[in-house]
Design an enzyme around this catalytic site. Sequence first.
Site, mmCIF file in Angstrom:
data_model
loop_
_atom_site.group_PDB
_atom_site.id
_atom_site.type_symbol
_atom_site.label_atom_id
_atom_site.label_comp_id
_atom_site.label_asym_id
_atom_site.label_seq_id
_atom_site.Cartn_x
_atom_site.Cartn_y
_atom_site.Cartn_z
ATOM 1 N N HIS A 142 51.990 43.931 43.404
ATOM 2 C CA HIS A 142 50.751 44.482 42.917
ATOM 3 C C HIS A 142 50.014 45.686 43.770
ATOM 4 O O HIS A 142 49.729 46.572 43.097
ATOM 5 C CB HIS A 142 49.875 43.188 42.774
ATOM 6 C CG HIS A 142 48.696 43.835 41.636
ATOM 7 N ND1 HIS A 142 48.556 43.541 40.267
ATOM 8 C CD2 HIS A 142 47.308 44.075 41.972
ATOM 9 C CE1 HIS A 142 47.401 44.006 39.909
ATOM 10 N NE2 HIS A 142 46.786 44.372 40.744
ATOM 11 N N GLU A 151 44.877 51.245 34.402
ATOM 12 C CA GLU A 151 45.427 49.952 34.841
ATOM 13 C C GLU A 151 46.052 49.025 33.873
ATOM 14 O O GLU A 151 45.650 49.467 32.729
ATOM 15 C CB GLU A 151 44.057 49.171 35.720
ATOM 16 C CG GLU A 151 43.623 49.822 37.277
ATOM 17 C CD GLU A 151 44.566 49.223 38.021
ATOM 18 O OE1 GLU A 151 45.235 48.075 37.740
ATOM 19 O OE2 GLU A 151 44.588 49.448 39.338
ATOM 20 N N HIS A 180 46.176 44.964 32.777
ATOM 21 C CA HIS A 180 45.663 43.415 33.162
ATOM 22 C C HIS A 180 46.478 42.519 32.283
ATOM 23 O O HIS A 180 45.914 42.058 31.270
ATOM 24 C CB HIS A 180 44.394 43.297 33.000
ATOM 25 C CG HIS A 180 43.446 42.656 34.029
ATOM 26 N ND1 HIS A 180 42.509 41.938 33.838
ATOM 27 C CD2 HIS A 180 43.970 42.587 35.451
ATOM 28 C CE1 HIS A 180 42.133 41.497 35.104
ATOM 29 N NE2 HIS A 180 42.843 41.836 35.973
ATOM 30 N N ASP A 239 36.552 49.477 45.517
ATOM 31 C CA ASP A 239 36.263 48.248 44.616
ATOM 32 C C ASP A 239 36.850 46.987 45.274
ATOM 33 O O ASP A 239 37.884 47.197 45.852
ATOM 34 C CB ASP A 239 36.661 48.533 43.342
ATOM 35 C CG ASP A 239 38.220 48.707 43.271
ATOM 36 O OD1 ASP A 239 39.015 49.587 44.200
ATOM 37 O OD2 ASP A 239 38.607 48.069 42.575
ATOM 38 N N GLU A 264 38.849 36.997 43.671
ATOM 39 C CA GLU A 264 38.812 38.277 43.015
ATOM 40 C C GLU A 264 37.707 38.157 41.988
ATOM 41 O O GLU A 264 37.819 38.953 41.106
ATOM 42 C CB GLU A 264 40.250 38.624 42.209
ATOM 43 C CG GLU A 264 41.137 38.534 43.087
ATOM 44 C CD GLU A 264 42.512 39.136 42.694
ATOM 45 O OE1 GLU A 264 42.450 39.172 41.211
ATOM 46 O OE2 GLU A 264 43.573 39.165 43.287
ATOM 47 N N GLN A 312 34.710 38.923 40.012
ATOM 48 C CA GLN A 312 34.240 40.523 39.795
ATOM 49 C C GLN A 312 32.942 41.154 40.112
ATOM 50 O O GLN A 312 32.301 40.487 40.835
ATOM 51 C CB GLN A 312 34.251 40.359 38.203
ATOM 52 C CG GLN A 312 35.638 40.029 37.614
ATOM 53 C CD GLN A 312 36.746 41.011 37.633
ATOM 54 O OE1 GLN A 312 36.519 42.176 37.248
ATOM 55 N NE2 GLN A 312 37.764 40.746 38.266
#
Lengths: 271, 1001
Positions: free
Chosen positions: B257, B325, B327, B513, B556, B558
């Site tokens: 990833h 991206e 997901h 980010d 992770e 958010q």
Amino acid sequence: MSREAKAMVLTGEGINCEYETAHAFSLAGADASIVRLSDLLCGKTKLLDFDIFCVPGGFSFGDDLGSGKVFASRLKSFIERDFEEFVESGRLALGICNGAQILMRTGVFGLDRKTQDTTLTFNDCGHFHDRWIKLKMDPDSKCVFTKGIGLIDLPIRHAEGKFVVKDRETLETLKANRQIVSRYVDENGFPATKFPQNPNGSAESAAMGCNKRGNVLWTMPHPEGFAYFCQHPNFARKKELLKRAGKEIPTKGDGLKIFENAVGFATDNLA
Amino acid sequence: MDSFLDANQSFIQVGFRQASTDALGEKMKKDAFEDLGTTGIQDVKTAKMYSIDFALSNEQLEQVTSKILADPVNETYSINTQLEIPDGFDWMIRVGFKPGVTDNEGKTALLAIKDLLKIEADKKSKVYTSTLYMLKTKDMKEKDIENIASNLLANKLIQYIKVTDLKDWDKKSGLEYMPRAGSNDPVLAKEINLQVSDSQLTDISRKGTLSLNLKEMKLIADHFTDPAVFEERSKLGLGKNPTDVELEVLAQTWSEHCKHKIFNANVEYTGPDGKTQEINSIFNTYIKKSTDIIGSEKDFLVSVFSDNAGIVKFDDTYNIAMKVETHNSPSAKDPYGGAITGVNGCHRDIMGVGIGAKLIGTTDVLCFADPFYDKPLPPGNKVLHPRRIMKGVMKGIEDAGNKTGVPTVNGAMIFDNCFLGKPLVYCGTLGLISKTVAGKPSEDKSINVGDKIVMVGGKIGKDGIHGATFSSETLTEASPSSAVQIGDPITQKKAYDFLLKARDLGLYNAITDNGAGGLSSSVGEIAEISGGCIFHLDRAPLKYEGLQPWEILISESQERMTVSVPVEKLDEFTALAKEHEVEATVLGEFNASGKMHALYDGKTVSLLDMEFLHNGVPKMHLKARWQPTKRGEPADALETDFGTALKKLLSALNICSKEKFVRPLDHEVQGGSVGKPFVGVENDGPADAAVLRPVLDSFEGIIVSNGIIPQYSLIDTYHMSANAIDEAIRGVIAVGGDLDEIAFNDNFCWPSPLEDEKKMGDLVRANQALFDYTVAFGTPCISGKDSMTIDTVFSDENGNLQKVSGIPTLLISAMAKMKDIRLAVTMDAKVEGDLVYVIGKTKNELGASEYYKMHGLVGDNVPRVDAQTAKKLYNALSDATSKSLVASLHDCSQGGLAVTLAETAFSGGLGIESDLAMVPAASFLTDEQVLFSESAGRFVATVDPKNRYEFEDALAGNCFACIGRVVETPVLKVKGLNGNDAICESLSDLKRAWQSTLGAV
């Protein structure tokens, strides 16, 4: 000579239409400032320094607990008096979409100007919708913002826009007072009762409403969403037809008139 | 103790008054019927319950409820008792969150309570929300209610469900839900012994969801025994093995990833000619090289492939950034949470590009299996029904975009049952950024030694742990549920508003980010600029107690950004954050130590060489091979009744209207929407691309379009790739754009090619086409992404492992500057009497077309893109649109000419009379081929007869012809090659066919 009308466009906590709303006020000739809720609440910016107070659209606090509830509660607990004075003095307040939900929950549209007896709740269809609808303004309404507008196309973008009134009597009073300023209409200009022309199932097909005096307006449709002609979904089509008819293609959109009315009124009467 | 009596807890329920409509209940009833076929529900009443986990007096509770929680006009409430259950209601379902799962509404309720009562609540004060569904049913059993609860209302992975039979109802039993999170386990870093056998190393990787292969595990083991490394580490009390913190950081950073190991591998490729070639990195050889070549002639590229997103020039003041991206894996597990974090995650890419950009638009492209799939799903309940995935994903996109005020400007939905295991959820975002911010070029990130590491936004929980490594794995039944999380758009929106202000005041030097890999990636990556960092994990704000150091580092969770703040600006930065009610925590500082040094309670838990961390991952060596598969073409016509065939095609999932699913997405917020997703006389025709105006003082704009056609991979990924590129370009041209202004994002979603030479061969060919066509068209890729494991493994009834894999899919997302958006063109026929043109040549290219698919065929003749011919045509068309010579222009894609003509007609509410004999086409084609071939490079235009000659002059030298006229009669008439009517269908029938599949809105 009068000064430019001063418009405050509120933001923060999930409000998200402040940019285009302030832009529409500027286009209409106002001196528009985007002000964060926290600056207003802590007194850094004073409501009474402005002629027009606008709470734009967005998702304040994510619509959690019900749209507008938390934001309205903050406004009330911090600047209730200023807001009362602002409205009493005849200055203009405008709540668009989430701003409408917020202003309604402050009670400003209540018959006693304090108690909330109407609400905006979940659309009958149960979800958010972005679509353009047709509206007809009440020509006899005292509302400052909608003067001279008859039929108009505007976008609606909400999940909680269904207008509900506490009881029959209140509704009759609102109607008698001409406080239901604008209705969703069908292709023939009659009040729409069915989805999607009436996109949320509002009582009286109400899309906009004002207080008794007509200086505070709530609107679920977004007038700033049609500040420019090119924002209309049929812009390319209308443009082609106008061109062939040898007519000029306008720059401004019909929604701008609401801002122009407000700024015009403020400039003449307040500034 | 009965929680009901606990004075430190209270429960508030808010429902609708009897006389008021319960729109949420009505919707649930409708969904239960549509999605599950449930007919037994007669009535539903919903209510929200707030479980307050701290002491409030009765007066306080009354105040909070009447003033905020309950609307005085249409809602009712109860405090510490169950709301009145209406007569005849027999079941209640309660849905809440499992401990630790983000409960946004609970967070807001706590804030509102503190606000109203002017009280300070401590860290442990919480409010949890749950939803009650009271049901009046006919002949429904407990298992039916359970089915509704778990297949419609809740995802058991993250949500709590309780079904109660109201017959034996104890009023108190409803008031107990209090999902406290956290653990009391000792918090410490552990050493992981890697001095073990190969099989044990593999085991460590697998059990820990590390996704490190044996070669990588051994390399790591060797690194830590290196005497020089050990000597340094031993000074800080570390041993010859990595700590769990270090191993996790390496696993995140080295994941497919994050490191794109397949795109950077050495590949030995044997092509169809039998010749073998060495490819040293597909990325460098094809994608980057193409951009390098094109970039030497373009002046609009500002930053490519080096940051969170690509940046191009917009005008003299602004640049535009774009990123797409995916997901996929999280959306398979929890469609709503997966999509919301996908969209908001991609937003953070843009918030963290350069010095931080303003979000101006989202474009989402989604691949699902058939929502009407009626075969049994893979056993084990691990794969959700495609309809549920689709609805959940759409709701996630809705909340992510609408709530943050970023318009979802367009997108696409593709359906194929190969996506049964994993949907593809592509989230693209565009950003606007001034060329210079606080006096510096906005694309630059700089960090000075001594700058503070500050984390901004949300708090850290266990959510999203192993997202990066998990997404690099095949989805199995054992995949961790902690990898799934729900986003909180408002926390992100607040952080975003704050950061834009801090940016303009020049309060930070660099920003990035927190996405995959969490702090480990964000701090680790930007620390490369200064050359090292030191930070304290115990200082990070946590959602609840009990997180291990490694969890804090790689979580992770958010809504978090990491910024580098110069010491002298720190006070101003934190004061501004406080004013905005945004969390900002100093974790440590950037330095030039060459190390990523993390501590917990003053003790070193990670001391990693930056060089080893970022460049230590070994290169992969992969084999690739590709040979065409011949399937043959049908010898005879497949249909005789083309009108019926056209209606069937219009209702095919890949062609039909998606309006029902698009209307809930706000595509107009920010006021820049010009080209909307739906256009035409009734605002319901399919637009080819979005046109937006990011700066309201100017009429310059941006076109956004997508090209994606995975079906063609069944024949050849080379042409799949070429057609995706051509489709994205056609979208731009169709709305009035210019080929010279286009920049691409490439986004590959592939079934794992690791042990599959054919799939690796597919990847090589797709990239060869990407190189060939981007160079030929002069359209550079500026950023990209890959997701190389769109596979799902499950065990069948017999316990055998089965694999469902998506087909190789390349999404090309195009953006192009438009000099004057007032020249934008739409696809709907506008005026009766206009001439109808077909532009571009039609060939016998029905391979993998929608028409063949409808007949269960694939064929061989996949459309081939002739770039030189197309380029000349596109430039001519741009010339014509810039002179306003075209009344409508519509891209001809899936379903071919017949579908394009039908859409042009019914969107405009005007008929078309046309003649196939006039269509510019290859020789010896049949009606069927001309109508349904999907040849690239084609459009349908309508033109004012007054502009005829000027239009034809503009297109001179290209392949085009006038094939008919726009008429008032609402009928589509197409004369066949033999002179008879091939198609004669009323517009209302055609439109109904197009709109009915996914439901008219």
